[in-house]
Structures are given as structure tokens and as C-alpha cells.
Scaffold this active site. Sequence first.
Site, short mmCIF file in Angstrom:
data_model
loop_
_atom_site.label_atom_id
_atom_site.label_comp_id
_atom_site.label_asym_id
_atom_site.label_seq_id
_atom_site.Cartn_x
_atom_site.Cartn_y
_atom_site.Cartn_z
N CYS A 30 -43.60 -27.68 -11.95
CA CYS A 30 -43.71 -28.17 -13.33
C CYS A 30 -42.90 -27.30 -14.27
CB CYS A 30 -45.18 -28.18 -13.76
SG CYS A 30 -45.92 -26.52 -13.77
N CYS A 33 -44.09 -23.68 -14.54
CA CYS A 33 -43.58 -22.80 -13.48
C CYS A 33 -42.17 -22.33 -13.81
CB CYS A 33 -43.57 -23.53 -12.13
SG CYS A 33 -45.19 -24.06 -11.54
N ASP A 438 -8.74 -37.36 -29.27
CA ASP A 438 -7.37 -36.90 -29.13
C ASP A 438 -6.62 -38.03 -28.44
OD1 ASP A 438 -5.15 -35.07 -29.04
OD2 ASP A 438 -5.57 -34.84 -26.91
N ASP A 621 -8.68 -33.35 -24.37
CA ASP A 621 -8.42 -32.77 -23.06
C ASP A 621 -7.51 -31.55 -23.08
OD1 ASP A 621 -5.89 -33.99 -23.50
OD2 ASP A 621 -5.58 -34.06 -21.34
N ASP A 625 -7.43 -28.39 -27.74
CA ASP A 625 -8.63 -29.11 -28.17
C ASP A 625 -9.90 -28.29 -28.01
OD1 ASP A 625 -7.48 -31.51 -29.01
OD2 ASP A 625 -7.32 -32.24 -26.95
#
Length: 729
Positions: A30, A33, A438, A621, A625
Site C-alpha cells: 500500500c 508501506c 516547436d 525536441d 527547447d
Amino acid sequence: MHVSRDFSHYVRTAGEGVQHIDLAVEGVHCAGCMAKIERGLSAIPDVMLARVNLTDRRVALEWKAGTLDPARFIDRLEELGYKAYPYETESAEATEVAGSRFLLRCLGVAAFATLNVMMLSIPVWSGNVSDMLPEQRDFFHWLSALIALPAAAYAGQPFFRSAWRALSARTTNMDVPISIGVTLALGMSVVETIHHAEHAYFDAAIMLLTFLLVGRFLDQNTRRRTRAVAGNLAALKAETAAKFVGPDEISQVPVAAIHPGDIVLLRPGERCAVDGTVIEGRSEIDQSLITGETLYVTAGRGTPVYAGSTNISGTLRVRVSAASEATLLAEITRLLDNALQARSRYMRLADRASRLYAPVVHATALLTVLGWVIAGASWHDAIVTGVAVLIITCPCALGLAIPTVQTVASGAMFKSGVLLNSGDAIERLAEADHIIFDKTGTLTLPDLAVTNAAEISTDIFELAGRLALSSNHAVAAAVAQAASARSPIVGAVEEAGQGVRAVVEGVEIRLGRPSFCGAEALAGGVNLDAEASIVAFSKGTEKFILSVRQGLRPDAQAVIAALKARNIGIEILSGDREPAVRAAAHALGIAEWRAGVTPADKIARIEELKRRGAKVLMVGDGMNDAPSLAAAHVSMSPISAAHLSQATADLVFLGRPLAPVVAAIDSARKALHLMRQNLWLAIGYNVLAVPIAISGVVTPLIAAAAMSGSSILVMLNSLRARSASRKIV
């Protein structure tokens, strides 16, 4: 006797001065944990990262090189109540399969016992208000005990073991109150049966275990299906390759022994183990993982190949550019791991709530018992009410609310060609209402294409393509690919910086610069946009000009239309010159665009939109950028992007199509909606259930059904994240 433990074999370098190890951890079920493990390990000095992947119960650790012994992490986990060992895919999968089978056996035992105990309980319930004799009722109670006690002892092991480990480490987890509630219900039932009481709670205890096991089994299966995606990627990795150790001598070596610049042989039917470029041979390859195209790609000299691609027909010689953990396939695998380990804002909220759970619930149950005793109730009735409070307030639904949605959504996104690279990317992407694209390499394809091929005769174009095979230049590779050339012209000579020439049937042919081909005058009359390049081809006195440029992604127009239909603002910010950006914007129907912008200009525009209240998604990309990707509310890059951009972007999409951008937005919006729904379901359940349980009107049986029903409802609701994307029109 001191036993030394050397785990150095499992440690790898994760960066300059940083070491990394993955540990498999048992007993993680969970969000509570996860939070406890991460807090406990992060408290160790020099630990830089401690992240739990609930999907495969793995913890990733990073620390300053040379400062810590990995054995210390295993010892610390043992102190926290968890058994750990170095993570190995095969052994971890075998352990997971064995655990799943054991869980299924426990569920089978609990379900069988529940059915039989319920058949015995129904006559008791009806007999208590009719004419059942006390002896008959006691007999049914003892039969129920005979079935429920051994069944609970076996079926409750997943919870009892976990609770015992936590208590042994002087801590608590969600399984502690569950174990206390089940044990109290069974113990009280035995005492009640001995004293010939009307009520016993064997049915409540065993039904609680059944419902809990159903929820845990569903949760485990959901995670295994998502983890199978990463397993499928691992299966694509070849462990060895045929490396040239001499001009005509090859040796089969491990991938770890291959380095950039080496040459390997890729035979038909083999899976490529490296990233590289074809330097000799012709074939067809299946690289659908990278391009998203199911059709085979013709590969020849200059064609890039990637690890995980399959060679279909001919034999290829490949010059290695990256191998082992530096390949694009390894990068995709790491991104997928990031997605499965990611921690979102909502998950952190659920973590904090889960940490408060155990002490709050225990205190509430104890105060309930004391309050009822003070109010004049018997100890028996007060304890029964306290057991109901323990059971009904189990926060399993809260613990499952966020991670199950995130796990299912991550798997759905990967199937759509999108990988997460940030923990809260789903929430931030769902909020995006404005996209900045872009142009180069994002709206356009990263590779070149011949735009005027249809204007040139087939014979001439084929000849130009064959000549282009003898050149390593990117423009020549585009000509060769567009012409589907397969066999290079024998005797072709390349002149550096000029072009390539050969003699065919006594006539000289040339491909290269217009000046090299004697076509300056023809080139001067060609009207090209700023994005295009030209290459000349001559055959004797015949001259031709080929226009080469990056083309738009094949579905770019449909994607832009789909984004507009979703009420998302769109604009282009590009460093390219105005004619090229204008042409792309006009073709895509984007009214807002700017050309010649610098990285600083992009950031300034993003900040301007933020001030207006917009949530900006930046899709780019290039290396330039990276700053704007980091500045945006959320960011995305194609897999072909520079590594810095991928590291900066929150999401990465695969293949040539742009459709994954729309699919990711749809999946994120659906996932965020489901996360909020699950949180409200879990919180609303507890708000309603706790007062009712404290009031004493809920029996342990009803509490078990209500608590387990809320967990299963959250699980089923989370599965709706598997299909979120609407059709792109």
C-alpha cells in the site's frame, strides 16, 4: 561467525559520483508501506534517492559514490519490517508468480470457508427469532468454528505475516488493525460459543478475509499486467552480438563488450543489440517500437537501426553508435520505470492520509470501547462495536485510490506510445489548456524527404537514388530512401564536400552541389522556402534539381484539428525563418505563430501565458527547447529528441505520428477525473462509515462487507483508465 555480504555486482553508476542499486522488497502492499520505506531509507546520510515502485515491489536507491555499503540498505529495511534482496528480473518474477499463486490459494480457502459458514449462519439468524433450540444453535456455532478457525489461520497469512513484521520492527501498517480485528472477532466468537451466546462472528471474520483477498488479488493482477509491458521491452534486448574482430572475422560477444565505433554483423532473423548506422548491405527491418510503423523499413547504407529492431531479410554491417545501457531501447525502458515509480501530488496526499491511519483508527476503536462502557454497555457489546470500527475504517480504498489509477493510466499511455518521465505529469497534463509547438522535429519529421520526386521521371530518379547509396551525406540518404534504391552503382567516387560521381554506360552521372553538377543556373531559378535544401543530379548534359526538406508528421493536420475540438489553444514558436514557419502554420491551420524566436523568447511567451492563467504544454525536441520545456506547466518531447530535452520533458512519445499527444491528454484527463473520484469515494466512505460504526448499529459482518466493497469499487473504477482516448478526427 561474521558473514561478509558483497553486493557490488548489483551496483551501477547512475551519474558522476552517484551509485545506484535496485532492491526487491517483500510485503509492500500500500501507499503507507511506500511512504514508510522511502522515509526510512532517505534518513540515511548520503542517500540521494529512495523511490519505491509498488508495481513490482522494487526500491531504487541512489547515493554518493563510495560512502555507503549496499548491505546497509537491506539491514535498514529489515529494521522497518521488510525483507529485501538485490533485484533480478527473473528471480523477482518467479517470486511474484509464487506469491500470486499463494494469494490465490488463500482466496480459494477463504471463499470456500465463507460459503460454508454462511450456510450455517443463516439458520442461526432465522432461528434466533423463531424456535431454534439453544443446543442446535451451539452446534451450528461449533461447526462454524471448526471451519472458520483453520481457514482463517491459513487464508489470513498475507495479513498476519505483514502485521507481525511491522510489530516486530516496532511500527504499524494497514495490516495490523486488520489482523487485530480478525483475531478479536474470532476470539470473541469462541468465547461467545463457549458461553452459549446467541451471536458469534465467525462469518464476519472469514468474510472480511475473503473480501480483502479479492481486493489484493485484483490489485496484484492489475500491477502485473502493467509490469508486463516493461517485461516485453526487456525481452527485446539481445544479450550478444556478432562483432568484427578482423576484416573478415567475427566473434559472438556480450553486449557489454561492444563500444561505439565497433562494427557488428546483423544476420537475417536476428534482433539488433545496438544502436548504429548501416554501412554495408541491404535488408528490411522491423523497427515498429521506435517509428510506430508496422510496415518493414528498407535499410541500406546510412540507415539508422536501433536496439530491439529485427532484421528480416538481408545481412547488414552496422557501425555502433551506442550499446548496452546507452541505447534508445534502454532509455525507453528507464522512462517506463520512471512512469511506474512516479509519485504524483495526489499519491503524496494519499500517503500522508495513510500515515495517520493506524494511530487514528486504533485510538478511535479504543475510545469507542471505553465510551460505550462508560455509557453503561457491557464489555462484550463495547468490544464488538470496537471490532466493527477497526474493520470498517480500514483505509484500503484510500491506499488504492491513486496508485491503481496511475498504474493503469501509465500502461494505457505506453500502449498509445507515451512514456511518463515525471511523477505528477498526469495531473499537470490534464490541466493543460494551451499548447506551444516547436516546428522542426516536432510538427515535422526528424528525417529528410524529397518533395518534388513526382516531377522527375522514374528512371532518372532511380538512377539518382542508386548513386546516392554511395554517399554518407544525410541529403543523399534521403534521396536513396525516396527512390527505394537497393543496389549502389559500382565504381562510384565521392568527393568530400561536393558530391558523388560515377560512369554508367559511358555517360558520367553526378549527384551533389549544383556547382559540382554544373547546374548553378537551374538552381538559381528554383523557388524554395527557407526550410528546403537542394541537391543537383546530372546525366551527361541533362540537369535536374531535387528539393529536400523535412515534411510534416503524417497525421499533424488531424491532430491539430483534434486538439482544437478539445478547446485547447495552439501556437507555433520556432527558431526557423519566417517562410518555413508560415508554410507549416498555414498547412496546419494554426493562426498563432512566431518565427526566429530564441530560447529566451519562448520562455518569455510561456511566462506571459502563465500570467494570463493558462496551463501551457510545451512540445519540442531540440537542445534549445530544453529551457522552455522546463519553464512550461508540463512538457513533452518525441523520442527522436536530444537527450537533454528528453531528460527535461515530463513525457516522451514514440514513433512518427503526432497522435500520442492527443492520446496522452485524453488519458491524463480521464485519469485525473478518476483519481478525484476515488479520493472522494474513499473519503466519503469513511465519513459515513465511521460514525455509523461508532454508534453500534453495524455488526462486524456488515463492516467487513462495507470496507471490502469500497476497496473493490475503487479498483473497478480505476480500471476505467485503460481506455480514455477519443477518436482523432
